[in-house]
Design a protein around this motif. Structure first.
Motif, PDB file in Angstrom:
ATOM      1  N   VAL A 110       0.819  -1.219   0.000  1.00 47.10           N
ATOM      2  CA  VAL A 110       0.000   0.000   0.000  1.00 47.10           C
ATOM      3  C   VAL A 110       0.850   1.265   0.000  1.00 47.10           C
ATOM      4  CG1 VAL A 110      -1.934  -1.153   1.100  1.00 47.10           C
ATOM      5  CG2 VAL A 110      -0.277   0.042   2.522  1.00 47.10           C
ATOM      6  N   GLY A 111       2.184   1.104   0.030  1.00 43.21           N
ATOM      7  CA  GLY A 111       3.067   2.242  -0.180  1.00 43.21           C
ATOM      8  C   GLY A 111       3.471   3.026   1.047  1.00 43.21           C
ATOM      9  N   VAL A 112       3.497   2.380   2.241  1.00 44.60           N
ATOM     10  CA  VAL A 112       3.925   3.070   3.456  1.00 44.60           C
ATOM     11  C   VAL A 112       4.831   2.134   4.258  1.00 44.60           C
ATOM     12  CG1 VAL A 112       1.876   4.530   3.618  1.00 44.60           C
ATOM     13  CG2 VAL A 112       1.888   2.289   4.740  1.00 44.60           C
ATOM     14  N   THR A 113       5.398   2.648   5.340  1.00 48.72           N
ATOM     15  CA  THR A 113       6.217   1.808   6.208  1.00 48.72           C
ATOM     16  C   THR A 113       5.327   0.956   7.106  1.00 48.72           C
ATOM     17  OG1 THR A 113       6.331   3.431   8.009  1.00 48.72           O
ATOM     18  CG2 THR A 113       8.004   3.583   6.255  1.00 48.72           C
ATOM     19  N   GLY A 114       5.871  -0.148   7.603  1.00 49.63           N
ATOM     20  CA  GLY A 114       5.111  -1.010   8.490  1.00 49.63           C
ATOM     21  C   GLY A 114       4.690  -0.293   9.751  1.00 49.63           C
ATOM     22  N   ARG A 115       5.571   0.528  10.296  1.00 47.65           N
ATOM     23  CA  ARG A 115       5.256   1.257  11.533  1.00 47.65           C
ATOM     24  C   ARG A 115       4.082   2.203  11.326  1.00 47.65           C
ATOM     25  NH1 ARG A 115       9.534   5.122  14.893  1.00 47.65           N
ATOM     26  NH2 ARG A 115       8.075   5.734  16.558  1.00 47.65           N
ATOM     27  N   HIS A 116       4.114   2.935  10.210  1.00 41.56           N
ATOM     28  CA  HIS A 116       3.036   3.885   9.932  1.00 41.56           C
ATOM     29  C   HIS A 116       1.714   3.160   9.722  1.00 41.56           C
ATOM     30  CE1 HIS A 116       1.070   7.525   8.662  1.00 41.56           C
ATOM     31  NE2 HIS A 116       0.811   7.039   7.456  1.00 41.56           N
ATOM     32  N   LEU A 117       1.752   2.036   8.994  1.00 40.25           N
ATOM     33  CA  LEU A 117       0.520   1.300   8.734  1.00 40.25           C
ATOM     34  C   LEU A 117      -0.066   0.728  10.019  1.00 40.25           C
ATOM     35  CD1 LEU A 117      -1.499   0.301   6.657  1.00 40.25           C
ATOM     36  CD2 LEU A 117      -0.086  -1.728   6.319  1.00 40.25           C
ATOM     37  N   ARG A 118       0.796   0.215  10.903  1.00 39.94           N
ATOM     38  CA  ARG A 118       0.294  -0.308  12.178  1.00 39.94           C
ATOM     39  C   ARG A 118      -0.437   0.782  12.962  1.00 39.94           C
ATOM     40  NH1 ARG A 118       5.380  -2.896  11.783  1.00 39.94           N
ATOM     41  NH2 ARG A 118       5.222  -5.186  11.778  1.00 39.94           N
ATOM     42  N   ARG A 119       0.136   1.982  12.956  1.00 40.02           N
ATOM     43  CA  ARG A 119      -0.450   3.086  13.722  1.00 40.02           C
ATOM     44  C   ARG A 119      -1.808   3.507  13.167  1.00 40.02           C
ATOM     45  NH1 ARG A 119      -0.732   8.473  13.316  1.00 40.02           N
ATOM     46  NH2 ARG A 119       0.506   8.472  11.405  1.00 40.02           N
ATOM     47  N   ILE A 120      -1.869   3.763  11.854  1.00 42.82           N
ATOM     48  CA  ILE A 120      -3.127   4.256  11.289  1.00 42.82           C
ATOM     49  C   ILE A 120      -4.190   3.156  11.255  1.00 42.82           C
ATOM     50  CG2 ILE A 120      -1.997   6.047   9.935  1.00 42.82           C
ATOM     51  CD1 ILE A 120      -2.330   4.316   7.467  1.00 42.82           C
ATOM     52  N   PHE A 121      -3.755   1.905  11.143  1.00 37.14           N
ATOM     53  CA  PHE A 121      -4.727   0.806  11.142  1.00 37.14           C
ATOM     54  C   PHE A 121      -5.400   0.696  12.506  1.00 37.14           C
ATOM     55  CE2 PHE A 121      -6.457  -3.429  11.102  1.00 37.14           C
ATOM     56  CZ  PHE A 121      -6.794  -3.654   9.778  1.00 37.14           C
ATOM     57  N   HIS A 122      -4.606   0.805  13.562  1.00 37.35           N
ATOM     58  CA  HIS A 122      -5.180   0.716  14.908  1.00 37.35           C
ATOM     59  C   HIS A 122      -6.109   1.892  15.174  1.00 37.35           C
ATOM     60  CE1 HIS A 122      -5.524   0.299  19.272  1.00 37.35           C
ATOM     61  NE2 HIS A 122      -5.090  -0.942  19.119  1.00 37.35           N
ATOM     62  N   LEU A 123      -5.766   3.071  14.697  1.00 36.18           N
ATOM     63  CA  LEU A 123      -6.629   4.234  14.868  1.00 36.18           C
ATOM     64  C   LEU A 123      -7.959   4.044  14.141  1.00 36.18           C
ATOM     65  CD1 LEU A 123      -4.108   7.198  14.482  1.00 36.18           C
ATOM     66  CD2 LEU A 123      -5.351   6.549  16.554  1.00 36.18           C
ATOM     67  N   GLU A 124      -7.906   3.419  12.976  1.00 39.84           N
ATOM     68  CA  GLU A 124      -9.114   3.248  12.161  1.00 39.84           C
ATOM     69  C   GLU A 124     -10.013   2.127  12.678  1.00 39.84           C
ATOM     70  OE1 GLU A 124     -11.650   4.101   8.826  1.00 39.84           O
ATOM     71  OE2 GLU A 124     -10.009   5.202   9.754  1.00 39.84           O
ATOM     72  N   ALA A 396       0.465  -2.287  -9.459  1.00 37.16           N
ATOM     73  CA  ALA A 396      -0.694  -3.012  -8.933  1.00 37.16           C
ATOM     74  C   ALA A 396      -1.946  -2.232  -9.316  1.00 37.16           C
ATOM     75  CB  ALA A 396      -0.596  -3.164  -7.418  1.00 37.16           C
ATOM     76  N   LEU A 397      -2.811  -2.836 -10.111  1.00 39.59           N
ATOM     77  CA  LEU A 397      -4.019  -2.159 -10.577  1.00 39.59           C
ATOM     78  C   LEU A 397      -5.214  -2.615  -9.741  1.00 39.59           C
ATOM     79  CD1 LEU A 397      -3.447  -2.357 -14.440  1.00 39.59           C
ATOM     80  CD2 LEU A 397      -3.020  -0.432 -12.896  1.00 39.59           C
ATOM     81  N   GLU A 398      -5.319  -2.051  -8.542  1.00 40.56           N
ATOM     82  CA  GLU A 398      -6.384  -2.420  -7.614  1.00 40.56           C
ATOM     83  C   GLU A 398      -6.642  -1.246  -6.687  1.00 40.56           C
ATOM     84  OE1 GLU A 398      -3.169  -4.868  -4.869  1.00 40.56           O
ATOM     85  OE2 GLU A 398      -4.509  -5.920  -6.236  1.00 40.56           O
ATOM     86  N   PRO A 399      -7.807  -1.207  -6.030  1.00 45.71           N
ATOM     87  CA  PRO A 399      -8.168  -0.051  -5.210  1.00 45.71           C
ATOM     88  C   PRO A 399      -7.170   0.287  -4.111  1.00 45.71           C
ATOM     89  CG  PRO A 399     -10.085  -1.404  -5.609  1.00 45.71           C
ATOM     90  CD  PRO A 399      -8.920  -2.170  -6.138  1.00 45.71           C
ATOM     91  N   MET A 400      -6.394  -0.683  -3.633  1.00 44.56           N
ATOM     92  CA  MET A 400      -5.474  -0.418  -2.548  1.00 44.56           C
ATOM     93  C   MET A 400      -4.077  -0.006  -3.005  1.00 44.56           C
ATOM     94  SD  MET A 400      -6.359  -3.672  -3.267  1.00 44.56           S
ATOM     95  CE  MET A 400      -7.606  -3.968  -2.036  1.00 44.56           C
ATOM     96  N   ALA A 401      -3.893   0.208  -4.305  1.00 41.14           N
ATOM     97  CA  ALA A 401      -2.576   0.610  -4.807  1.00 41.14           C
ATOM     98  C   ALA A 401      -2.327   2.088  -4.517  1.00 41.14           C
ATOM     99  CB  ALA A 401      -2.505   0.361  -6.308  1.00 41.14           C
ATOM    100  N   PRO A 402      -1.063   2.482  -4.275  1.00 38.63           N
ATOM    101  CA  PRO A 402      -0.737   3.902  -4.086  1.00 38.63           C
ATOM    102  C   PRO A 402      -1.134   4.690  -5.334  1.00 38.63           C
ATOM    103  CG  PRO A 402       1.101   2.499  -3.415  1.00 38.63           C
ATOM    104  CD  PRO A 402       0.115   1.605  -4.099  1.00 38.63           C
ATOM    105  N   LEU A 403      -2.036   5.642  -5.190  1.00 36.74           N
ATOM    106  CA  LEU A 403      -2.676   6.276  -6.343  1.00 36.74           C
ATOM    107  C   LEU A 403      -1.692   7.025  -7.231  1.00 36.74           C
ATOM    108  CD1 LEU A 403      -5.373   6.915  -7.807  1.00 36.74           C
ATOM    109  CD2 LEU A 403      -5.403   9.029  -6.472  1.00 36.74           C
ATOM    110  N   GLU A 404      -1.019   8.031  -6.675  1.00 40.36           N
ATOM    111  CA  GLU A 404      -0.192   8.900  -7.511  1.00 40.36           C
ATOM    112  C   GLU A 404       0.956   8.141  -8.166  1.00 40.36           C
ATOM    113  OE1 GLU A 404      -1.021  11.798  -8.495  1.00 40.36           O
ATOM    114  OE2 GLU A 404      -2.795  11.799  -7.206  1.00 40.36           O
ATOM    115  N   ASP A 405       1.589   7.242  -7.416  1.00 35.88           N
ATOM    116  CA  ASP A 405       2.685   6.456  -7.995  1.00 35.88           C
ATOM    117  C   ASP A 405       2.180   5.570  -9.128  1.00 35.88           C
ATOM    118  OD1 ASP A 405       4.385   7.594  -6.184  1.00 35.88           O
ATOM    119  OD2 ASP A 405       4.459   5.867  -4.830  1.00 35.88           O
TER     120      ASP A 405
END
Length: 483
Positions: A110-124, A396-405
Motif C-alpha cells: 500500500v506504499g507506506v512503512t510497516g510502523r506507519h501502517l500499524r499506527r493508522i490501522f489501529h486508529l481506524e 498493482a491495478l487495484e483499489p489499494m494501490a498507491p494512487l499517484e505512484d
C-alpha cells in the motif's frame, strides 16, 4: 475511527441501513455483537458498546449475532486519504493477504512503512492487523459453515487456517462453540455451486449497473440480461497457481443484497472472489453522501455505482483497446483476445467459455500476435508492456494501490494517454474523483471544446467526479436515443 455513542444509538434505534457496516454494537447483557440494522429488540442504551470493526468487538469479548450475521455487513469505500490506507490494508487482509504474506509486505503493497501502517490501522479499526486478520478468518469460516456444505477441512483451508486443528481450537476459544454448531442446510443452488449474499447500502441501482456492464460485455467472457450478470474468472494466486471458474450474480432487493453463485472450482479462492465481486458492483459505496452531493445530476438514477473490474488489468486492457474506437468494435477485439489467450472453463452456463487473459499470460505474448486481433502496433505494445509491469508486481491495478505512484507509472508507458489513465483510476483503482479528461461524450454533452473548461466545470462534483461522469454518460445516451 471515532464513534459518538449517542449518535450510534440513535442510528441503532432507526435501523438506518445507510450506516450498516460502519459500526457494530456489542450488548453487555447478552455478550453478542450485531449490525446496526439487526431485527432483534433494541437493547437498552446502558448495555450498548460501539465498535468500528468486527475485530474490535470480538477483541472486547463479544460473539457475532446469529441473526444479523455481522460477517455479511457491507464494507467501506475509499472515501478519503486519511482512512484510505487503512481501508486498503483491510481489503487486502479480507482477501487473505496475511495468510501467506507479512505485515511488512502488506505495508509495502500500500506504499507506506510497516510502523506507519500499524499506527493508522489501529486508529481506524481499534485493533492490530493480526487481530483483524484472525477475526476475518473466523468470520469467513462461520460463513462457509452456514452457507455451504463444504467439509470442515475445506472450510478451514478456504478461510485461511493452516490446519483443521488450528481452526477448531481457535473457533472454540473465541466463540465457545464447536464449529459444526453453525452447520446448516447447504445453500447450493445446484450440484457443484456455492451461493453467498453480499449486502449493500440502499439505494442501489441494479438496473443502472447492469446496463453499464451489458453495454460493455465481452462475448463468451461475460453474459448480461435484464436480471443476471455472469462471467468466467481466473485468479492467479500468490504461489503462481491459476484458479479458474465462473460466477453468476442476481439481485435480492428484499435482503438489500446481491447473491453470488460460483462454481465449486473456485472454492480455494472464495474470499478473493467475493472481494472482487464487491469491487465490480461498488458495494462499499455511500449513495446517501454521493447522490446528495451531485444533486439533480444523480436524481434520475439514485444509487448508481461506478462498476469496477474483476481484475484491474482487464480494465486497463479494455481502456487501451477502446481508445478512439466505438464500444462495439472494442468488444469485438476484446473477445478475440480472450478467445485466443484466455483459459477455457468447461461447463459454464450461458455459453461462457474463455477467461479474460491474466497479466502473466499476455506478458509472454508478442505484440505481433496481439495485432492479429485487430489493434494497432502501439496499442499492442502498450498492452504487453503493461502486462509485464503488472505480472512483475511493479504496478498493482487495484483499489489499494498507491494512487499517484500508480498513475505516474501508467503515464510512463508509451501508448497510454491521460484519458486511459483516468479511466483506469475510475474503474480499476476505484478512485471516486477520477475524471476521463478529454472524453468526447462529456465534452459534447456538456458543451465544451477545451479540456480545461471541462475540468473547471467538473470541480463542482469533487470528490465524486467518477460518479458524475457515469451520470453524464447516461444522460448523453438517453439524449441520443430520443433524437
Amino acid at each position: 475511527m471515532q464513534l459518538d455513542p449517542d449518535t450510534c444509538y440513535e442510528t441503532l434505534l432507526a435501523r438506518d441501513r445507510r450506516f450498516d457496516g460502519w459500526f457494530f454494537v456489542g450488548v453487555s447483557s447478552t455478550g453478542i455483537y450485531c449490525r446496526p440494522v439487526c431485527a432483534v429488540r433494541t437493547p437498552k442504551r446502558r448495555n450498548c458498546h460501539f465498535f468500528p470493526s468486527t475485530a474490535a468487538a470480538e477483541k472486547a469479548g463479544f460473539r457475532p449475532c446469529l441473526r444479523c450475521r455481522p460477517e455479511l455487513a457491507p464494507g467501506h469505500g475509499l472515501l478519503d486519504l486519511s482512512s484510505g490506507l487503512a481501508q486498503a490494508a483491510a481489503a487486502l487482509i479480507e482477501e487473505g493477504f496475511l495468510n501467506e504474506g507479512s505485515v511488512e509486505q502488506l505495508a509495502q503493497r500500500v506504499g507506506v512503512t510497516g510502523r506507519h501502517l500499524r499506527r493508522i490501522f489501529h486508529l481506524e479499526f481499534g485493533v492490530s492487523m493480526i487481530d483483524f486478520a484472525q477475526t476475518q478468518r473466523l468470520l469467513m469460516a462461520k460463513r462457509l459453515l452456514t452457507d455451504t456444505s463444504l467439509p470442515a477441512a475445506a472450510v478451514a483451508l478456504s478461510a485461511g487456517f493452516g490446519s483443521v486443528r488450528r481452526f477448531n481450537d481457535l473457533f472454540q476459544k473465541r466463540y465457545g462453540l464447536n464449529p459444526m454448531r453453525f452447520r446448516q442446510d447447504s445453500s447450493c443452488a445446484e450440484a457443484g455451486t456455492l451461493t453467498f449474499p453480499l449486502a449493500y447500502r440502499p439505494p442501489f441501482s441494479w438496473q443502472g449497473v447492469l446496463e453499464f456492464l451489458g453495454f460493455r460485455q465481452i462475448d463468451k467472457v461475460e453474459y448480461v440480461d435484464e436480471s443476471i450478470y455472469a462471467r468466467t474468472v481466473e485468479i492467479v494466486r500468490r504461489d503462481g497457481k491459476h484458479v479458474a471458474g465462473w460466477i453468476s450474480i442476481a439481485h435480492a432487493p428484499q435482503r438489500y443484497a446481491i447473491e453470488v453463485t460460483l462454481s465449486s472450482s473456485l472454492t480455494p479462492v472464495i474470499a478473493e472472489v467475493l472481494a472482487r465481486v464487491r469491487r465490480v458492483f461498488d458495494l462499499g459505496s455511500r449513495p446517501d453522501l454521493i447522490d446528495l452531493h451531485l444533486g439533480e445530476l444523480a436524481a434520475g438514477l439514485p444509487g448508481m455505482r461506478v462498476p469496477g473490474g474483476f481484475t484491474g488489468f482487464e480494465i486497463a486492457v479494455r481502456a487501451i483497446v477502446g481508445q478512439q474506437i466505438s464500444v462495439p468494435n472494442a468488444r469485438t477485439v476484446l473477445s478475440r483476445i480472450a478467445t485466443r489467450f484466455g483459459l477455457s472453463v468447461e461447463g459454464a452456463p450461458f455459453g461462457l467459455l474463455p477467461t479474460f487473459p491474466s497479466a502473466p499470460a499476455l506478458a509472454s505474448v508478442s505484440p505481433d500476435l496481439l495485432r492479429e486481433t485487430g489493434i494497432t502496433r502501439i496499442r499492442a505494445e502498450a498492452i504487453v508492456a503493461l502486462a509485464n509491469e503488472v505480472a512483475s508486481g511493479r504496478i498493482a491495478l487495484e483499489p489499494m494501490a498507491p494512487l499517484e505512484d500508480t498513475l505516474a507509472a501508467l503515464r510512463g508507458i508509451r501508448g497510454i494517454g491521460e484519458w486511459t489513465v483516468q479511466y483506469i483510476a475510475m474503474r480499476a483503482l476505484a478512485w471516486p474523483n477520477a475524471l476521463p479528461e478529454g472524453d468526447a461524450v462529456l465534452m459534447r454533452h456538456l458543451g465544451f471544446s477545451q479540456t480545461a473548461a471541462l475540468k473547471q466545470h467538473a470541480s463542482r462534483w469533487e470528490p465524486w467526479r467518477a460518479y458524475a461522469t457515469l451520470h453524464v454518460w447516461r444522460l448523453a445516451e438517453q439524449a441520443k436515443l430520443h433524437r
